[in-house]
Design a protein around this motif. Structure first.
Motif, mmCIF file in Angstrom:
data_model
loop_
_atom_site.group_PDB
_atom_site.id
_atom_site.type_symbol
_atom_site.label_atom_id
_atom_site.label_comp_id
_atom_site.label_asym_id
_atom_site.label_seq_id
_atom_site.Cartn_x
_atom_site.Cartn_y
_atom_site.Cartn_z
ATOM 1 N N ALA A 332 42.392 39.752 61.388
ATOM 2 C CA ALA A 332 42.291 41.001 60.871
ATOM 3 C C ALA A 332 41.468 41.940 60.657
ATOM 4 O O ALA A 332 41.168 42.318 60.561
ATOM 5 C CB ALA A 332 43.440 40.994 59.794
ATOM 6 N N VAL A 333 40.306 41.141 60.229
ATOM 7 C CA VAL A 333 39.180 41.201 60.435
ATOM 8 C C VAL A 333 37.944 41.074 61.023
ATOM 9 O O VAL A 333 36.430 42.134 60.846
ATOM 10 C CB VAL A 333 38.482 40.779 58.317
ATOM 11 C CG1 VAL A 333 39.413 40.986 57.179
ATOM 12 C CG2 VAL A 333 38.204 39.345 58.816
ATOM 13 N N GLY A 334 38.348 40.751 61.993
ATOM 14 C CA GLY A 334 37.600 40.794 63.904
ATOM 15 C C GLY A 334 36.224 39.268 63.460
ATOM 16 O O GLY A 334 35.062 38.701 63.158
ATOM 17 N N PHE A 335 36.636 38.443 62.152
ATOM 18 C CA PHE A 335 35.749 37.449 61.918
ATOM 19 C C PHE A 335 36.502 35.625 62.911
ATOM 20 O O PHE A 335 37.740 35.512 63.511
ATOM 21 C CB PHE A 335 36.296 36.312 60.461
ATOM 22 C CG PHE A 335 36.098 35.272 60.350
ATOM 23 C CD1 PHE A 335 34.479 35.518 59.920
ATOM 24 C CD2 PHE A 335 36.232 34.022 60.311
ATOM 25 C CE1 PHE A 335 33.505 33.955 59.840
ATOM 26 C CE2 PHE A 335 35.794 32.621 59.769
ATOM 27 C CZ PHE A 335 34.576 32.845 59.448
ATOM 28 N N ALA A 336 34.864 35.422 64.002
ATOM 29 C CA ALA A 336 35.389 34.344 64.580
ATOM 30 C C ALA A 336 34.529 32.768 62.959
ATOM 31 O O ALA A 336 33.147 33.340 63.085
ATOM 32 C CB ALA A 336 35.465 34.252 65.634
ATOM 33 N N HIS A 337 35.301 31.841 63.143
ATOM 34 C CA HIS A 337 34.441 30.845 62.816
ATOM 35 C C HIS A 337 33.491 30.252 63.244
ATOM 36 O O HIS A 337 32.219 29.943 62.635
ATOM 37 C CB HIS A 337 35.826 29.900 62.239
ATOM 38 C CG HIS A 337 35.340 28.540 61.570
ATOM 39 N ND1 HIS A 337 34.508 27.165 62.055
ATOM 40 C CD2 HIS A 337 35.645 28.209 60.198
ATOM 41 C CE1 HIS A 337 34.227 26.647 61.225
ATOM 42 N NE2 HIS A 337 34.698 27.073 59.808
ATOM 43 N N GLY A 338 33.777 30.085 64.817
ATOM 44 C CA GLY A 338 32.889 29.584 65.616
ATOM 45 C C GLY A 338 32.676 27.709 65.920
ATOM 46 O O GLY A 338 31.853 27.254 66.984
ATOM 47 N N VAL A 339 33.342 27.465 64.804
ATOM 48 C CA VAL A 339 33.334 25.751 65.260
ATOM 49 C C VAL A 339 34.773 25.385 64.311
ATOM 50 O O VAL A 339 34.858 24.779 63.895
ATOM 51 C CB VAL A 339 32.291 24.883 64.628
ATOM 52 C CG1 VAL A 339 32.058 23.008 65.271
ATOM 53 C CG2 VAL A 339 30.617 25.603 65.084
ATOM 54 N N CYS A 340 36.030 25.571 65.332
ATOM 55 C CA CYS A 340 37.089 25.249 64.428
ATOM 56 C C CYS A 340 37.008 23.469 64.915
ATOM 57 O O CYS A 340 38.547 23.980 65.225
ATOM 58 C CB CYS A 340 37.927 25.917 65.142
ATOM 59 S SG CYS A 340 37.875 28.131 64.951
ATOM 60 N N ASN A 341 36.588 22.908 64.386
ATOM 61 C CA ASN A 341 36.763 21.307 64.948
ATOM 62 C C ASN A 341 37.717 21.153 63.620
ATOM 63 O O ASN A 341 37.827 21.620 62.332
ATOM 64 C CB ASN A 341 35.543 20.634 64.656
ATOM 65 C CG ASN A 341 34.392 20.490 65.813
ATOM 66 O OD1 ASN A 341 34.600 21.201 67.135
ATOM 67 N ND2 ASN A 341 33.388 20.702 65.788
ATOM 68 N N THR A 342 38.383 19.408 63.807
ATOM 69 C CA THR A 342 39.512 19.104 63.160
ATOM 70 C C THR A 342 38.314 18.691 61.281
ATOM 71 O O THR A 342 39.309 18.975 60.395
ATOM 72 C CB THR A 342 40.686 18.275 63.265
ATOM 73 O OG1 THR A 342 39.319 17.061 63.772
ATOM 74 C CG2 THR A 342 40.572 18.649 64.551
ATOM 75 N N ASP A 343 37.127 18.735 61.564
ATOM 76 C CA ASP A 343 36.660 18.323 60.562
ATOM 77 C C ASP A 343 35.817 19.685 59.734
ATOM 78 O O ASP A 343 35.821 19.656 58.355
ATOM 79 C CB ASP A 343 35.020 17.738 60.682
ATOM 80 C CG ASP A 343 34.596 18.115 61.737
ATOM 81 O OD1 ASP A 343 35.133 17.876 63.102
ATOM 82 O OD2 ASP A 343 33.356 18.521 61.354
ATOM 83 N N ASN A 344 36.309 20.893 60.448
ATOM 84 C CA ASN A 344 36.096 21.811 58.991
ATOM 85 C C ASN A 344 36.963 22.990 59.044
ATOM 86 O O ASN A 344 37.950 24.193 58.882
ATOM 87 C CB ASN A 344 34.915 22.295 61.081
ATOM 88 C CG ASN A 344 33.988 22.554 60.627
ATOM 89 O OD1 ASN A 344 33.031 21.164 60.133
ATOM 90 N ND2 ASN A 344 33.330 22.282 61.478
ATOM 91 N N PHE A 345 38.542 22.174 59.335
ATOM 92 C CA PHE A 345 39.789 22.534 58.932
ATOM 93 C C PHE A 345 40.705 22.169 57.274
ATOM 94 O O PHE A 345 40.692 21.020 57.736
ATOM 95 C CB PHE A 345 40.731 22.541 60.291
ATOM 96 C CG PHE A 345 41.335 23.771 60.622
ATOM 97 C CD1 PHE A 345 40.063 24.500 61.422
ATOM 98 C CD2 PHE A 345 42.315 24.205 61.321
ATOM 99 C CE1 PHE A 345 39.571 25.508 62.486
ATOM 100 C CE2 PHE A 345 42.129 25.551 61.470
ATOM 101 C CZ PHE A 345 40.972 26.542 61.997
ATOM 102 N N SER A 346 39.977 23.078 56.579
ATOM 103 C CA SER A 346 40.465 22.667 55.081
ATOM 104 C C SER A 346 42.270 22.487 55.063
ATOM 105 O O SER A 346 43.201 22.943 55.883
ATOM 106 C CB SER A 346 41.005 23.468 53.976
ATOM 107 O OG SER A 346 41.218 23.145 52.816
ATOM 108 N N LEU A 347 42.870 20.749 54.583
ATOM 109 C CA LEU A 347 44.490 20.606 54.360
ATOM 110 C C LEU A 347 45.050 21.690 53.192
ATOM 111 O O LEU A 347 46.410 22.029 53.407
ATOM 112 C CB LEU A 347 44.388 19.248 53.319
ATOM 113 C CG LEU A 347 43.733 18.517 54.890
ATOM 114 C CD1 LEU A 347 43.819 16.789 54.323
ATOM 115 C CD2 LEU A 347 44.768 18.593 55.758
ATOM 116 N N LEU A 348 43.883 22.337 52.460
ATOM 117 C CA LEU A 348 44.356 23.526 51.255
ATOM 118 C C LEU A 348 44.429 24.944 52.382
ATOM 119 O O LEU A 348 44.878 25.900 51.619
ATOM 120 C CB LEU A 348 43.661 23.524 50.179
ATOM 121 C CG LEU A 348 44.201 22.950 49.193
ATOM 122 C CD1 LEU A 348 44.128 21.425 49.403
ATOM 123 C CD2 LEU A 348 43.608 22.684 48.109
ATOM 124 N N SER A 349 44.362 24.827 53.515
ATOM 125 C CA SER A 349 44.388 26.328 54.485
ATOM 126 C C SER A 349 42.616 27.344 54.021
ATOM 127 O O SER A 349 43.266 27.977 53.679
ATOM 128 C CB SER A 349 45.151 26.453 54.447
ATOM 129 O OG SER A 349 46.366 25.935 55.292
#
Length: 524
Positions: A332-349
């Motif tokens: 919604a704000v045009g943000f791309a994380h760049g490295v959406c690996n599972t080690d970079n995805f928080s369990l608290l979202s």
């Protein structure tokens, strides 16, 4: 074109975020429990905070009171240490680690003079209960640069694994970060303090454990910018820049160049991520997997009853829903994380591990902020697909602790997508509910209009951290001019309001010619 009016919605992605359990398992948004207090050294009482503020009121000489104040400011790793088996091997040499969640690891002091480049007043005062004046002292600089330990700290490095660019990469872990401890503030919130760029750990692999100025400036600024945008994120308290040389091949082209080291003090309610669970399942450490899951649920998901036989299922349902919401907010704000690996995805979202992220300059579903991503796996238009992939890997890591019946329930897809729909309706100023709203949104975005509609400034930011802005601030920071870091921090703290200084600098305009072909890579 205002930078906030940038993001498309592809209706197909609505289907990708189907919730894996029945609707009655959807729970209220996770919030942290009040702090724990197992003994007089394990948390801070209101009296402690009163003493801190009284120390300030008794004298205007901050230097004379700093030791007293910082002695009262304590963190603790005790709960983490008592809850999990620790790595039985000491030392920061790189190795394969088993049967633990953390390794003890000390930060390595920087070997050259350091400068405090910037601080976040809201983090210092609102989250850490400190008067901003304490940041002017040498003691504070020593703590946030890793030269000295905050009282109570027993630094830890977290062991986790992850799928990187779609493939299992095995053990990863905190390769340049040290968890200093947990701080319970006067509001009862527990925050985990972590130094990033603070030296080698057992998980450093071939790295030197350091971070450089360019990546640290970006993380410091974007963490606080995302907070101001209302997007769940880790926070950044301080940015320290050093004269110590750090050697990097920034573009992976064989040209190694000298850069300057930097350290960010960052905070999160927890740093556990999908990869925290994956590494245990993959290693067959199922008792430890249950122990970690129970700890995460008990301390971060209070709405889930610890005795509920479906608690792991409900946990998964909650993470699915909140991760979908997070990615919708990114888009919604045009943000791309760049490295959406599972080690970079928080369990608290929450948004963590800022690397080669980027905000779109204009509509392009194929926008890839990370120029190391040759295949465009993590393009902005693919983030929903990647989110689904990561959630599937989370489910795989949970399978050993789910019954056959629970596993079957997990594959039942239910409708989900209101998050995307509502966010984009708000951005376009659409009121009420009409059957054709979805088609209208898709059409308007497909033909790439940014639209002359009566939209609310509460949902469309005027300023986002575009690459050229971060680059400009970084170039100055490399020469010890931190003025633009401070300016950007202030501007991005109020992203919906036009500001004279920001307008004069061109933060809402198209990027300058020199900033239109900037490359951002993982090398940090």
């Amino acid at each position: 074109v205002t930078p906030g009016f940038l993001v498309p919605m592809w209706t197909i992605y609505v289907l990708l975020f189907a919730v894996y359990v029945r609707g009655q398992h959807f729970l209220q948004e996770a919030v942290n429990q009040p702090g724990y207090c197992e003994g007089e050294h394990e948390c801070h009482s209101h009296d402690d905070q009163t003493k801190i503020h009284r120390a300030y009121s008794q004298t205007s000489n901050v230097t004379n009171t700093t030791n007293q104040i910082m002695d009262l400011f304590k963190v603790s790793c005790q709960k983490l240490i008592e809850s999990f088996p620790m790595d039985k091997v000491d030392g920061d040499y790189v190795r394969t680690v088993k049967n633990c969640v953390f390794s003890r690891s000390l930060p390595a002091p920087l070997r050259a003079p350091v400068t405090l480049a910037a601080v976040s007043k809201s983090v210092i005062e609102d989250l850490l209960d400190l008067d901003i004046r304490v940041t002017q002292t040498d003691a504070f600089l020593h703590y946030v640069s890793g030269a000295e330990l905050i009282p109570g700290s027993i630094p830890l490095a977290h062991r986790y694994g992850g799928h990187q660019f779609g493939y299992w990469s095995g053990q990863l872990g905190d390769g340049r970060a040290h968890l200093l401890g947990q701080y319970t503030n006067r509001k009862g919130e527990i925050w985990e303090l972590q130094l990033k760029g603070s030296g080698k750990t057992p998980y450093s692999r071939a790295g030197d454990g350091r971070a450089v100025v360019r990546s640290s400036v970006r993380e410091f600024l974007c963490s606080e910018a995302m907070q101001a945008l209302g997007i769940a994120t880790s926070r950044a308290a301080s940015l320290v820049v050093s004269e110590e040389s750090v050697w990097r091949d920034q573009f992976y082209d064989g040209n190694v160049r000298k850069e300057r080291g930097a350290v960010v003090l960052r905070l999160a309610r927890t740093w556990f991520r999908i990869g925290s669970l994956e590494v245990l399942t993959r290693g067959g450490e199922l008792d430890l997997l249950r122990k970690l899951l129970n700890f995460i649920i008990e301390n971060n998901f209070p709405a889930i009853a610890t005795e509920d036989p479906d608690k792991y299922l409900v946990f998964y349902s909650t993470v699915v829903r909140e991760t979908a919401h997070l990615i919708a907010q990114w888009m919604a704000v045009g943000f791309a994380h760049g490295v959406c690996n599972t080690d970079n995805f928080s369990l608290l979202s929450i948004t963590i591990d800022y690397g080669p992220f980027g905000f779109m300059e204009s509509y392009d579903p194929n926008f890839v902020p990370n120029t190391s991503d040759d295949e465009g796996r993590y393009s902005i238009g693919a983030q929903a697909d990647v989110g689904l992939f990561n959630l599937e890997k989370l489910l795989e890591s949970l399978q050993p602790v789910l019954t056959t019946s629970q596993q079957q329930r997990c594959v039942q897809h239910g409708p989900h997508g209101v998050t995307f729909h509502q966010l984009f309706k708000a951005k376009l100023g659409l009121l009420g509910e009409e059957e054709e709203d979805g088609n209208l949104i898709a059409f308007l975005l497909k033909v790439r209009l940014y639209l002359a509609v009566n939209v609310s400034t509460r949902v469309n930011p005027r300023y986002v951290l575009r690459n050229w802005m971060a680059e400009s601030a970084t170039r100055k920071a490399e020469t010890n001019d931190f003025s633009e870091v401070v300016l950007l921090h202030d501007v991005l703290g109020n992203p919906f309001i036009a500001q004279d200084a920001a307008e004069e600098t061109g933060y809402a305009a198209r990027p300058p010619l020199w900033g239109r072909r900037l490359k951002v890579r993982c090398s940090s």
